[in-house]
Design a protein around this motif. Sequence first.
Motif, PDB file in Angstrom:
ATOM      1  N   HIS A 183       0.832  -1.205   0.000  1.00 19.18           N
ATOM      2  CA  HIS A 183       0.000   0.000   0.000  1.00 19.18           C
ATOM      3  C   HIS A 183       0.865   1.253   0.000  1.00 19.18           C
ATOM      4  O   HIS A 183       0.634   2.202  -0.770  1.00 19.18           O
TER       5      HIS A 183
ATOM      6  N   ARG B 156       1.235   3.836  -3.139  1.00 21.93           N
ATOM      7  CA  ARG B 156       0.883   5.253  -2.980  1.00 21.93           C
ATOM      8  C   ARG B 156       2.001   6.150  -3.505  1.00 21.93           C
ATOM      9  O   ARG B 156       1.751   7.125  -4.226  1.00 21.93           O
TER      10      ARG B 156
ATOM     11  N   GLN C 277      -0.187  -0.322  -9.856  1.00 17.17           N
ATOM     12  CA  GLN C 277      -1.297  -1.283  -9.955  1.00 17.17           C
ATOM     13  C   GLN C 277      -0.801  -2.717  -9.824  1.00 17.17           C
ATOM     14  O   GLN C 277      -1.428  -3.545  -9.166  1.00 17.17           O
TER      15      GLN C 277
ATOM     16  N   TYR D 179     -11.134  -4.926   6.362  1.00 13.28           N
ATOM     17  CA  TYR D 179     -10.669  -3.532   6.263  1.00 13.28           C
ATOM     18  C   TYR D 179      -9.393  -3.448   5.436  1.00 13.28           C
ATOM     19  O   TYR D 179      -9.262  -2.587   4.558  1.00 13.28           O
TER      20      TYR D 179
ATOM     21  N   ALA E 287     -10.280  -3.887   1.822  1.00 12.41           N
ATOM     22  CA  ALA E 287     -10.940  -2.716   1.243  1.00 12.41           C
ATOM     23  C   ALA E 287      -9.939  -1.583   1.012  1.00 12.41           C
ATOM     24  O   ALA E 287      -9.991  -0.887  -0.012  1.00 12.41           O
ATOM     25  N   ARG E 288      -9.029  -1.398   1.954  1.00 11.52           N
ATOM     26  CA  ARG E 288      -8.022  -0.336   1.840  1.00 11.52           C
ATOM     27  C   ARG E 288      -7.145  -0.562   0.607  1.00 11.52           C
ATOM     28  O   ARG E 288      -6.875   0.368  -0.170  1.00 11.52           O
TER      29      ARG E 288
ATOM     30  N   ALA F 231      -7.861  -2.599  -1.993  1.00 17.75           N
ATOM     31  CA  ALA F 231      -8.682  -2.613  -3.204  1.00 17.75           C
ATOM     32  C   ALA F 231      -8.968  -1.192  -3.683  1.00 17.75           C
ATOM     33  O   ALA F 231      -8.995  -0.919  -4.897  1.00 17.75           O
ATOM     34  N   THR F 232      -9.180  -0.272  -2.745  1.00 16.55           N
ATOM     35  CA  THR F 232      -9.389   1.128  -3.120  1.00 16.55           C
ATOM     36  C   THR F 232      -8.149   1.691  -3.804  1.00 16.55           C
ATOM     37  O   THR F 232      -8.250   2.410  -4.813  1.00 16.55           O
ATOM     38  N   ALA F 233      -6.983   1.349  -3.263  1.00 16.78           N
ATOM     39  CA  ALA F 233      -5.738   1.808  -3.883  1.00 16.78           C
ATOM     40  C   ALA F 233      -5.574   1.239  -5.286  1.00 16.78           C
ATOM     41  O   ALA F 233      -5.089   1.923  -6.198  1.00 16.78           O
TER      42      ALA F 233
ATOM     43  N   GLY G 288      -8.010   0.483  -7.326  1.00 14.20           N
ATOM     44  CA  GLY G 288      -8.922   1.253  -8.165  1.00 14.20           C
ATOM     45  C   GLY G 288      -8.355   2.602  -8.546  1.00 14.20           C
ATOM     46  O   GLY G 288      -8.492   3.048  -9.697  1.00 14.20           O
ATOM     47  N   ILE G 289      -7.712   3.270  -7.604  1.00  9.06           N
ATOM     48  CA  ILE G 289      -7.093   4.564  -7.895  1.00  9.06           C
ATOM     49  C   ILE G 289      -5.992   4.405  -8.935  1.00  9.06           C
ATOM     50  O   ILE G 289      -5.827   5.241  -9.836  1.00  9.06           O
TER      51      ILE G 289
ATOM     52  N   ARG H  32      -9.931  12.492  -9.220  1.00 13.36           N
ATOM     53  CA  ARG H  32      -8.628  12.551  -8.566  1.00 13.36           C
ATOM     54  C   ARG H  32      -8.318  13.953  -8.067  1.00 13.36           C
ATOM     55  O   ARG H  32      -7.177  14.301  -7.794  1.00 13.36           O
TER      56      ARG H  32
END
Length: 360
Positions: free
Chosen positions: A160, A164, A176, A193, A196-197, A199-201, A203-204, A244
């Motif tokens: 993560h 980032r 990715q 959690y 989800a954290r 998976a959101t990254a 997607g971004i 974004r």
Amino acid sequence: MSTTPDEATADPASLCEQARLLAEGGRPAEAADLFRRALETGEGPVRPRAALGLAVVLDDVGDEAGARRADWIAIDSGDPEYGPRAAYHLALLHERAGEAEEAARAWRIVVDFGNPRYLPPALLALAQLADEAGDFETARRWWERTIDTGDPQYAPAAAHDLGRRLLERGEPARAQRVLAEALRMIDRESAPYAYARLATAVGIAYLDQAIGAFGAVLEDPEAAADPDIGPLATELLARTLPLRGRTEEAARVWAHGLAQPGVAEQVRARLRRDFAAGGEESGARWWEPVVESAVAEGALPALAGEAFEAVERMYALAAVGQADDARRLRRALLDVAADYPWGDLLRDSLTDPASGPPGR
């Protein structure tokens, strides 16, 4: 009453056990005395065990210098269990004191021991320290080593953080791949959690890849001027950028598309695709250029707020008058509003004595 065993009969291992019980019972000073005795008389693995125990309880009573000395005794023993644990404790002491270089040294000692129980958090800590120091390449190497451990707790966290930073550096495809690989390490049911954290990254990262792809299309003059490609790429890029937080860039994309000969009208049609249909010809209503500009600039919510405020102000001004003309104007405002989905909300606001002018 103290539970300290008789000095003549207590062996070092027993002293360590009694000291542990005292520490857990909230008696760190007494525990420290027993750990010292075990350290003085013990040999082999008992010494590093006693040294680490002493470091922990001395830290509890506020003797940080003594705790550090005891940690080093355990580290210097080379014991494969208590050595890395002591280095771990020492690293935390340095971090708490704001001593980044000393903390990094202690974390590297943990890594050098190679104990798999303490290796992943040490690697991640080194990555974070390098990241805080602005050394991305060093941080990247530590993050990658953390990921390579496959640890279900620390590897996804490292992915993560690395993902980032890669996104910030404009490397969404690489981000990715790192994030998607780490996502497969997580059990979605047991760690929702964390899943989800990450998976959101992921997607971004896909969003940023899409932004890069659409932008590349529009950088090609021939593709941008193609009526089958340019208008579509313009709309997709302009509508993705605000996701974004890049609304100003989106406005420039729309403006550029609207200025392109041959495709400007198709771009405008895409910009206006959600406009309400009316009885007049499209573009004939005075407010549509204002709405179009607001859509392009990402300011539509502000414009809607201004419009509703204007309606309420007009009603408030009409409510001051008591003549038939003023009453008819108030009725007209409410009757017109009733034709729209938000009409009831406006009516309720205007006819509530506590929140606005009187009604009909």
